[in-house]
Design an enzyme around this catalytic site. Sequence first.
Site, PDB file in Angstrom:
ATOM      1  N   ASP A  86      41.494   0.266  30.415  1.00 45.15           N
ATOM      2  CA  ASP A  86      42.145  -0.447  29.320  1.00 45.15           C
ATOM      3  C   ASP A  86      42.539  -1.859  29.775  1.00 45.15           C
ATOM      4  OD1 ASP A  86      44.310   0.018  30.961  1.00 45.15           O
ATOM      5  OD2 ASP A  86      45.652   0.677  29.345  1.00 45.15           O
ATOM      6  N   SER A  88      48.605  72.662 -30.056  1.00 42.47           N
ATOM      7  CA  SER A  88      47.701  73.325 -29.117  1.00 42.47           C
ATOM      8  C   SER A  88      46.883  72.309 -28.330  1.00 42.47           C
ATOM      9  CB  SER A  88      46.756  74.263 -29.869  1.00 42.47           C
ATOM     10  OG  SER A  88      47.474  75.336 -30.428  1.00 42.47           O
ATOM     11  N   ASP A 120      42.708   5.418  31.676  1.00 38.14           N
ATOM     12  CA  ASP A 120      41.397   5.042  32.186  1.00 38.14           C
ATOM     13  C   ASP A 120      40.672   6.339  32.552  1.00 38.14           C
ATOM     14  OD1 ASP A 120      42.322   2.467  31.916  1.00 38.14           O
ATOM     15  OD2 ASP A 120      42.958   2.326  34.018  1.00 38.14           O
ATOM     16  N   ASN A 148      43.471 -24.492  24.113  1.00 40.44           N
ATOM     17  CA  ASN A 148      43.837 -24.957  22.786  1.00 40.44           C
ATOM     18  C   ASN A 148      43.127 -26.273  22.473  1.00 40.44           C
ATOM     19  OD1 ASN A 148      45.795 -24.747  20.402  1.00 40.44           O
ATOM     20  ND2 ASN A 148      46.148 -26.840  21.138  1.00 40.44           N
ATOM     21  N   GLU A 168      47.909 -22.521  19.598  1.00 37.73           N
ATOM     22  CA  GLU A 168      47.716 -21.078  19.499  1.00 37.73           C
ATOM     23  C   GLU A 168      47.825 -20.384  20.843  1.00 37.73           C
ATOM     24  OE1 GLU A 168      45.451 -22.755  15.947  1.00 37.73           O
ATOM     25  OE2 GLU A 168      45.659 -23.255  18.079  1.00 37.73           O
ATOM     26  N   HIS A 222      40.696  77.031 -26.945  1.00 43.84           N
ATOM     27  CA  HIS A 222      40.563  77.463 -28.345  1.00 43.84           C
ATOM     28  C   HIS A 222      40.575  76.277 -29.314  1.00 43.84           C
ATOM     29  CE1 HIS A 222      45.061  77.178 -28.417  1.00 43.84           C
ATOM     30  NE2 HIS A 222      44.877  76.933 -29.710  1.00 43.84           N
ATOM     31  N   ASP A 282      49.234 -30.250  15.019  1.00 45.35           N
ATOM     32  CA  ASP A 282      48.381 -29.174  15.532  1.00 45.35           C
ATOM     33  C   ASP A 282      49.256 -28.044  16.083  1.00 45.35           C
ATOM     34  OD1 ASP A 282      45.903 -27.952  16.539  1.00 45.35           O
ATOM     35  OD2 ASP A 282      46.780 -28.386  18.511  1.00 45.35           O
ATOM     36  N   VAL A 283      48.801 -26.789  15.890  1.00 51.34           N
ATOM     37  CA  VAL A 283      49.507 -25.616  16.417  1.00 51.34           C
ATOM     38  C   VAL A 283      48.886 -25.219  17.750  1.00 51.34           C
ATOM     39  CG1 VAL A 283      50.073 -23.201  16.030  1.00 51.34           C
ATOM     40  CG2 VAL A 283      50.095 -24.800  14.118  1.00 51.34           C
ATOM     41  N   GLY A 313      42.484 -25.272  16.487  1.00 53.09           N
ATOM     42  CA  GLY A 313      42.083 -23.941  16.897  1.00 53.09           C
ATOM     43  C   GLY A 313      42.287 -23.701  18.375  1.00 53.09           C
ATOM     44  N   ASP A 343      42.500  79.904 -21.193  1.00 52.20           N
ATOM     45  CA  ASP A 343      42.463  79.002 -22.363  1.00 52.20           C
ATOM     46  C   ASP A 343      42.553  77.539 -21.876  1.00 52.20           C
ATOM     47  OD1 ASP A 343      42.419  78.066 -24.925  1.00 52.20           O
ATOM     48  OD2 ASP A 343      44.518  78.571 -25.374  1.00 52.20           O
ATOM     49  N   GLU A 371      75.524 -34.150  -5.502  1.00 50.26           N
ATOM     50  CA  GLU A 371      76.790 -33.678  -6.053  1.00 50.26           C
ATOM     51  C   GLU A 371      77.146 -32.326  -5.433  1.00 50.26           C
ATOM     52  OE1 GLU A 371      78.888 -32.639 -10.373  1.00 50.26           O
ATOM     53  OE2 GLU A 371      76.722 -32.984 -10.220  1.00 50.26           O
TER      54      GLU A 371
END
Length: 669
Positions: free
Chosen positions: A271, A612, A234, A149, A135, A472, A132-133, A153, A524, A60
């Site tokens: 790196d 005083s 580096d 893949n 990855e 005083h 399945d993915v 996994g 005083d 609807e």
Amino acid sequence: MIVFCVIVLLFPVCGSVPLAGWVQSPGHPRGYDPYSNLTWKKCAPTGHKITLTLLHLDLEESFECEDDALKVFADKVLLFTLCGRKSVKELQASVNPFLQSLPGGCLTVSFLADYSNTERHTGFRGFYTIQDVDECMDPENECTQLCNNYIGGYRCFCRPNYILDNDNHTCKVSCSEDHTNSKEGVLMSPDWPRPYPENSVCSYTLAVEEGLQFELTFLDVFDLEKKENGECIDSLTIKPLNGKAETFCKRDIPSSLLTRSQRVEIIFRTDHKGTNRGFRLSYKTRGMKCTGPVTTKSSMIPQESEYPTGSKVTVKCDKGHVLKSLESAEDKYEATCQKNGQWSPLIPCEPVDCSIPDLSEFMDLSEDDPPTTYLNKISFKCTNEYYQLTKNGTFTCNAEGNWESESGQKFTEDMPKCEPVCGMNKDTSSGGRIFGGRPAEIGQIPWQLLHRISPRGGASLISDYWAITAAHVVDGYETTTMSWLGGMIDGKSQNPVTMETEKIIIHPNYQKVGRGSPSNYNHDIALIKMSKRVPLGRNIRPVCLPKKTDEPKGDATISGFGRFLEEKNSRYLLYGPVQIYPLNKCDSVGLPVTNNMICAGGDEVDSCQGDSGGPLFSPVLGYGSPDNPYRITGIVSWGPRGCGNKSYKGFYTKVQNYLDWIKETMEKN
């Protein structure tokens, strides 16, 4: 082997969750009834996602689908709220591409119809699949080189000559080398002269027998990645067994480095990216030598740039430093160059420590926990607002371990003290009288003291231990404990500051007659020492002594609890202004007048019996300030009979003439 792993991984998927199926509204395709509802939820296993494809939609139509509605959620996040009719083409174009969960996530379908429809609607139908993915298509899978893949996994692996790190994602080279017992050779970054690999941590170890050291020479180009600000990305770190490690990444490194160590570790780090070439260096050994200084803050005798092993030197500490680890007070010792390039013994020269000095009451350091070693400075402050430092409070720790003032004196010889702030009172207006005078306000004349019982008299507080009065008043009471009252304006006050006398010292040239009015008021003056420190505050504070150079003149103020009518003592502290006159302008009524006296009087203002020993002070009350504090000019001493006689003036002991006696007496007692 790969096929076997895939089959094993499919079993739990197939056994627990159907890989595909249908979801549809109740009564489809005949149509749904009023109040129909459906909640459907499916979740994907790890490494999989669930996808829904709607093939039919006939509900609807209503504003914002408030009547009948189909809602689809992905992991509790609403993807769509649907109603009305949509063709398969429309569903494929704008809805179906988005009906999928995250890996390992869930899809939820909720259908709800209201109480009626104007026509019959067939509802909805959809087809779900669990897939399945891949990855490896995810840029965030963190595989630094290659990715494989599989159903459920993925796995990272590396190119030839690389190994997978323990994190199972990072590929790095195996580049550590041990060159122990090698006296010469060449080291280089992996793949030299091609760009070095990413994610490398290479450790090169050089080690020979004791008595030798390594000399490193950089060859060709030194090219490591760095940021524009010079920060290393580096790096090459040279870490000797003894000494400080150095890290390089710039191009302008020294061509040769003498390590002064028989063992050196060279660490090369990179790196995950970059195309720089790296480094190449040669190493060789030479005889070990020692350099100076043996320890910081010291000198060496003889002074050379290098010392062969076995050399002996005399180590002498710099000025202000000592050999704290030796029991004797020696500041020098003999050291020998060892085969490892180190000096022995190695005794540090430490700065002399003056430590925190003993401080008097009300005195504290200006800073919390200041350093107290050679050439450091400390300063002092008074912790009580009614006290101030008597002199500059800054001292320096000298080479002998003593705190030294700016004038070169020791702390014990030139120690600042917290002395009471004198001559200050609360803000007041001026004016008033004693004989027929004006009542003082509390805190207005805070140095005024009263001896309430016989002999009735006054005194002036001049420190937190001492008061000054007329001789005083206390003549004959030297061996008696007298009680003096202060911090009040009402002679019948029930809460005065009460002070007991420890000593009463009358000026030695005063002619004592013993508990009576003397025939001669010369000298005083007397000093009173209290038995304990007077608790200074807003209502009880000392008056300043006069300056030797300020000759008494002009207007002043007198105060006291003496007679304000001919036969009645005042219950309250009264004060009033008077003018100081030359002695030759005052009638002595036959009594001897000396230069140790001041003559003063005013219009119907005079001191009288019971006053005083009280103060004659200036400036006039109400005009004192930090730059012009109130000073006691005179002490109420004597006058003609009949207070307030306009023809006569009162006589006051001239305090200025007794400053040396006051200072000497207070210091000795």
